[in-house]
Design a protein around this motif. Structure first.
Motif, PDB file in Angstrom:
ATOM      1  N   ASP A 111       0.857  -1.187   0.000  1.00  0.00           N
ATOM      2  CA  ASP A 111       0.000   0.000   0.000  1.00  0.00           C
ATOM      3  C   ASP A 111       0.894   1.238   0.000  1.00  0.00           C
ATOM      4  OD1 ASP A 111      -1.864   2.056   0.508  1.00  0.00           O
ATOM      5  OD2 ASP A 111      -3.193   0.637   1.528  1.00  0.00           O
ATOM      6  N   ASP A 112       0.874   1.960  -1.104  1.00  0.00           N
ATOM      7  CA  ASP A 112       1.716   3.150  -1.241  1.00  0.00           C
ATOM      8  C   ASP A 112       1.147   4.358  -0.511  1.00  0.00           C
ATOM      9  OD1 ASP A 112       3.534   1.785  -2.864  1.00  0.00           O
ATOM     10  OD2 ASP A 112       2.425   2.277  -4.698  1.00  0.00           O
ATOM     11  N   VAL A 113      -0.104   4.265  -0.091  1.00  0.00           N
ATOM     12  CA  VAL A 113      -0.775   5.401   0.554  1.00  0.00           C
ATOM     13  C   VAL A 113      -0.924   5.179   2.055  1.00  0.00           C
ATOM     14  CG1 VAL A 113      -2.882   6.792   0.619  1.00  0.00           C
ATOM     15  CG2 VAL A 113      -2.011   5.919  -1.577  1.00  0.00           C
ATOM     16  N   ASN A 114      -1.544   4.067   2.412  1.00  0.00           N
ATOM     17  CA  ASN A 114      -1.789   3.756   3.821  1.00  0.00           C
ATOM     18  C   ASN A 114      -0.731   2.769   4.314  1.00  0.00           C
ATOM     19  OD1 ASN A 114      -4.503   5.089   4.550  1.00  0.00           O
ATOM     20  ND2 ASN A 114      -4.909   4.116   2.569  1.00  0.00           N
ATOM     21  N   ASN A 115       0.325   3.331   4.871  1.00  0.00           N
ATOM     22  CA  ASN A 115       1.408   2.501   5.382  1.00  0.00           C
ATOM     23  C   ASN A 115       2.098   3.204   6.537  1.00  0.00           C
ATOM     24  OD1 ASN A 115       3.738   4.136   4.400  1.00  0.00           O
ATOM     25  ND2 ASN A 115       2.965   3.559   2.374  1.00  0.00           N
ATOM     26  N   THR A 126      -7.834   0.560   8.461  1.00  0.00           N
ATOM     27  CA  THR A 126      -8.924   0.825   9.403  1.00  0.00           C
ATOM     28  C   THR A 126     -10.123  -0.071   9.100  1.00  0.00           C
ATOM     29  OG1 THR A 126      -9.786   2.575   7.965  1.00  0.00           O
ATOM     30  CG2 THR A 126      -8.220   3.238   9.691  1.00  0.00           C
ATOM     31  N   LYS A 127      -9.963  -0.980   8.161  1.00  0.00           N
ATOM     32  CA  LYS A 127     -11.080  -1.829   7.729  1.00  0.00           C
ATOM     33  C   LYS A 127     -11.135  -3.107   8.573  1.00  0.00           C
ATOM     34  CE  LYS A 127     -12.366  -1.763   3.430  1.00  0.00           C
ATOM     35  NZ  LYS A 127     -12.434  -1.879   1.946  1.00  0.00           N
ATOM     36  N   THR A 128     -11.484  -2.904   9.844  1.00  0.00           N
ATOM     37  CA  THR A 128     -11.666  -4.017  10.774  1.00  0.00           C
ATOM     38  C   THR A 128     -13.161  -4.269  10.956  1.00  0.00           C
ATOM     39  OG1 THR A 128     -11.607  -2.503  12.670  1.00  0.00           O
ATOM     40  CG2 THR A 128      -9.512  -3.480  11.979  1.00  0.00           C
ATOM     41  N   SER A 129     -13.498  -5.458  11.404  1.00  0.00           N
ATOM     42  CA  SER A 129     -14.912  -5.816  11.553  1.00  0.00           C
ATOM     43  C   SER A 129     -15.579  -4.984  12.644  1.00  0.00           C
ATOM     44  CB  SER A 129     -15.042  -7.302  11.895  1.00  0.00           C
ATOM     45  OG  SER A 129     -14.565  -7.546  13.209  1.00  0.00           O
ATOM     46  N   PRO A 157     -14.514 -12.370   6.815  1.00  0.00           N
ATOM     47  CA  PRO A 157     -13.311 -11.544   6.944  1.00  0.00           C
ATOM     48  C   PRO A 157     -13.416 -10.707   8.219  1.00  0.00           C
ATOM     49  CG  PRO A 157     -14.386 -11.247   4.806  1.00  0.00           C
ATOM     50  CD  PRO A 157     -15.356 -11.961   5.686  1.00  0.00           C
ATOM     51  N   ILE A 158     -12.308 -10.535   8.922  1.00  0.00           N
ATOM     52  CA  ILE A 158     -12.330  -9.650  10.087  1.00  0.00           C
ATOM     53  C   ILE A 158     -11.373  -8.469   9.924  1.00  0.00           C
ATOM     54  CG2 ILE A 158     -13.221 -11.341  11.718  1.00  0.00           C
ATOM     55  CD1 ILE A 158     -10.411 -11.887  12.665  1.00  0.00           C
ATOM     56  N   ILE A 159     -10.434  -8.569   8.985  1.00  0.00           N
ATOM     57  CA  ILE A 159      -9.613  -7.414   8.618  1.00  0.00           C
ATOM     58  C   ILE A 159      -9.389  -7.430   7.107  1.00  0.00           C
ATOM     59  CG2 ILE A 159      -7.452  -6.152   8.921  1.00  0.00           C
ATOM     60  CD1 ILE A 159      -7.078  -7.474  11.611  1.00  0.00           C
ATOM     61  N   TYR A 160      -9.703  -6.313   6.480  1.00  0.00           N
ATOM     62  CA  TYR A 160      -9.412  -6.082   5.064  1.00  0.00           C
ATOM     63  C   TYR A 160      -8.295  -5.042   4.949  1.00  0.00           C
ATOM     64  CZ  TYR A 160     -13.699  -8.111   2.929  1.00  0.00           C
ATOM     65  OH  TYR A 160     -14.694  -8.939   2.468  1.00  0.00           O
ATOM     66  N   ALA A 161      -7.582  -5.069   3.830  1.00  0.00           N
ATOM     67  CA  ALA A 161      -6.697  -3.958   3.490  1.00  0.00           C
ATOM     68  C   ALA A 161      -7.540  -2.784   3.001  1.00  0.00           C
ATOM     69  CB  ALA A 161      -5.706  -4.379   2.412  1.00  0.00           C
ATOM     70  N   GLU A 162      -6.955  -1.597   3.026  1.00  0.00           N
ATOM     71  CA  GLU A 162      -7.630  -0.417   2.494  1.00  0.00           C
ATOM     72  C   GLU A 162      -7.775  -0.534   0.971  1.00  0.00           C
ATOM     73  OE1 GLU A 162      -8.977   1.848   4.271  1.00  0.00           O
ATOM     74  OE2 GLU A 162      -7.917   1.944   6.201  1.00  0.00           O
ATOM     75  N   ASP A 163      -8.651   0.277   0.410  1.00  0.00           N
ATOM     76  CA  ASP A 163      -8.870   0.255  -1.041  1.00  0.00           C
ATOM     77  C   ASP A 163      -7.613   0.631  -1.819  1.00  0.00           C
ATOM     78  OD1 ASP A 163     -11.474  -0.434  -0.514  1.00  0.00           O
ATOM     79  OD2 ASP A 163     -12.272   1.595  -0.807  1.00  0.00           O
ATOM     80  N   THR A 164      -6.707   1.350  -1.164  1.00  0.00           N
ATOM     81  CA  THR A 164      -5.467   1.782  -1.824  1.00  0.00           C
ATOM     82  C   THR A 164      -4.424   0.669  -1.907  1.00  0.00           C
ATOM     83  OG1 THR A 164      -4.789   2.644   0.339  1.00  0.00           O
ATOM     84  CG2 THR A 164      -5.700   4.229  -1.243  1.00  0.00           C
ATOM     85  N   ALA A 165      -4.655  -0.431  -1.208  1.00  0.00           N
ATOM     86  CA  ALA A 165      -3.696  -1.539  -1.196  1.00  0.00           C
ATOM     87  C   ALA A 165      -3.759  -2.324  -2.506  1.00  0.00           C
ATOM     88  CB  ALA A 165      -3.965  -2.461  -0.014  1.00  0.00           C
ATOM     89  N   LYS A 166      -2.677  -3.033  -2.785  1.00  0.00           N
ATOM     90  CA  LYS A 166      -2.587  -3.840  -3.995  1.00  0.00           C
ATOM     91  C   LYS A 166      -2.181  -5.267  -3.643  1.00  0.00           C
ATOM     92  CE  LYS A 166      -1.145   0.135  -6.794  1.00  0.00           C
ATOM     93  NZ  LYS A 166      -0.049   0.723  -7.615  1.00  0.00           N
ATOM     94  N   LEU A 169      -1.045 -10.832  -6.568  1.00  0.00           N
ATOM     95  CA  LEU A 169      -1.710 -11.914  -7.299  1.00  0.00           C
ATOM     96  C   LEU A 169      -3.114 -11.542  -7.762  1.00  0.00           C
ATOM     97  CD1 LEU A 169      -0.644 -14.966  -5.079  1.00  0.00           C
ATOM     98  CD2 LEU A 169       0.475 -14.062  -7.129  1.00  0.00           C
ATOM     99  N   GLY A 170      -3.512 -10.293  -7.507  1.00  0.00           N
ATOM    100  CA  GLY A 170      -4.837  -9.855  -7.929  1.00  0.00           C
ATOM    101  C   GLY A 170      -5.968 -10.454  -7.116  1.00  0.00           C
ATOM    102  N   LYS A 171      -5.690 -10.805  -5.867  1.00  0.00           N
ATOM    103  CA  LYS A 171      -6.688 -11.434  -5.004  1.00  0.00           C
ATOM    104  C   LYS A 171      -7.490 -10.387  -4.229  1.00  0.00           C
ATOM    105  CE  LYS A 171      -5.273 -15.726  -5.755  1.00  0.00           C
ATOM    106  NZ  LYS A 171      -6.126 -16.764  -6.381  1.00  0.00           N
ATOM    107  N   GLU A 172      -8.624 -10.832  -3.698  1.00  0.00           N
ATOM    108  CA  GLU A 172      -9.362  -9.991  -2.770  1.00  0.00           C
ATOM    109  C   GLU A 172      -8.476  -9.755  -1.549  1.00  0.00           C
ATOM    110  OE1 GLU A 172     -13.751  -9.774  -0.576  1.00  0.00           O
ATOM    111  OE2 GLU A 172     -13.091 -11.625  -1.550  1.00  0.00           O
ATOM    112  N   LYS A 173      -8.499  -8.537  -1.024  1.00  0.00           N
ATOM    113  CA  LYS A 173      -7.507  -8.159  -0.006  1.00  0.00           C
ATOM    114  C   LYS A 173      -8.002  -8.432   1.414  1.00  0.00           C
ATOM    115  CE  LYS A 173      -7.539  -4.413  -2.285  1.00  0.00           C
ATOM    116  NZ  LYS A 173      -7.391  -3.042  -2.826  1.00  0.00           N
ATOM    117  N   ILE A 174      -8.333  -9.703   1.656  1.00  0.00           N
ATOM    118  CA  ILE A 174      -8.689 -10.161   2.999  1.00  0.00           C
ATOM    119  C   ILE A 174      -7.395 -10.520   3.718  1.00  0.00           C
ATOM    120  CG2 ILE A 174      -9.905 -11.906   4.348  1.00  0.00           C
ATOM    121  CD1 ILE A 174     -11.781 -12.259   1.906  1.00  0.00           C
ATOM    122  N   LEU A 175      -7.181  -9.937   4.893  1.00  0.00           N
ATOM    123  CA  LEU A 175      -5.926 -10.152   5.610  1.00  0.00           C
ATOM    124  C   LEU A 175      -6.071 -11.086   6.810  1.00  0.00           C
ATOM    125  CD1 LEU A 175      -4.622  -6.477   5.525  1.00  0.00           C
ATOM    126  CD2 LEU A 175      -4.422  -8.263   3.778  1.00  0.00           C
TER     127      LEU A 175
END
Length: 218
Positions: A111-115, A126-129, A157-166, A169-175
């Motif tokens: 994530d070049d923005v939120n890091n 901040t994308k927590t459940s 999912p209980i934590i996602y990456a922010e929309d700015t994350a990449k 592998l092009g997967k959904e950003k479930i952490l």
């Protein structure tokens, strides 16, 4: 007092390593959580929570069967990996996690923005459940994290990456994701194992996240 088994059965990172985990040990003790390193699989039945932090040896079917039974009896189990899969960490964790409908992708999330500290591998989110937010887990830093794919039922999912994350592998950003058993037991998978080390634990709400993962109320 909550009893936590910190596994050393599969060559995991040990919590007694003072350089990496002295703060986690101290915070657990201050919050009435007893954490013990356990090197015999069958002894996990004597604990409320079982943690596998970067296991390096694949799990056998009979071991996964045993853990599944513990979850069905109300235990909480957590397994935590790392990015890339260069040393097959995702594959190793999948020998356990896929039983619960969660797959580690062997991904790299940036994530070049939120890091943190201008390092795009130290992503913040901040994308927590909602349940996490109710426990004051509003923002965390997750260094060098994999992504997860949900493949089964009763998993969220209980934590996602922010929309700015990449995702490389092009997967959904479930952490982080959680399987909830009807018994009250659960299985939690996390894309990184270094969110609760001495470097990260005092940043944002990582301490609250760490203590929540070690806690369990059926």
């Amino acid at each position: 007092m909550i009893k936590v088994a910190w596994s050393t059965t599969h060559q995991e990172f040990i919590i007694s390593d003072h350089y990496y985990f002295s703060k986690l040990q101290r915070y657990a003790k201050e919050n009435d959580i007893s954490v013990e390193e356990v090197d015999e699989f069958e002894k996990f039945a004597n604990y409320d929570v079982i943690i596998f932090n970067y296991p390096e040896i694949p799990f056998k079917k009979e071991e996964v069967d045993f853990i599944e039974e513990l979850v069905k009896k109300g235990k909480k189990v957590g397994i935590f990996a790392y990015y890339k899969n260069e040393d097959k960490i995702a594959d190793t964790c999948n020998t356990m996690a896929e039983r619960f409908g969660i797959k580690f992708n062997g991904d790299i999330i940036t994530d070049d923005v939120n890091n943190y500290d201008n390092d795009n591998l130290l992503i913040t989110t901040t994308k927590t459940s909602q349940k996490m937010k109710e426990k004051n887990i509003n923002k965390v830093v997750l260094a060098c994290t994999d992504s997860l794919t949900i493949t089964g039922n009763n998993v969220e999912p209980i934590i996602y990456a922010e929309d700015t994350a990449k995702s490389l592998l092009g997967k959904e950003k479930i952490l982080f994701a959680k399987y909830q058993d009807p018994s009250g037991g659960c299985f939690i998978a996390g894309g990184t194992c270094v969110f609760w080390d001495n470097y990260s634990i005092d940043i944002y709400n990582n301490k609250e996240l760490s203590l929540q993962l070690l806690s369990h109320k059926k």
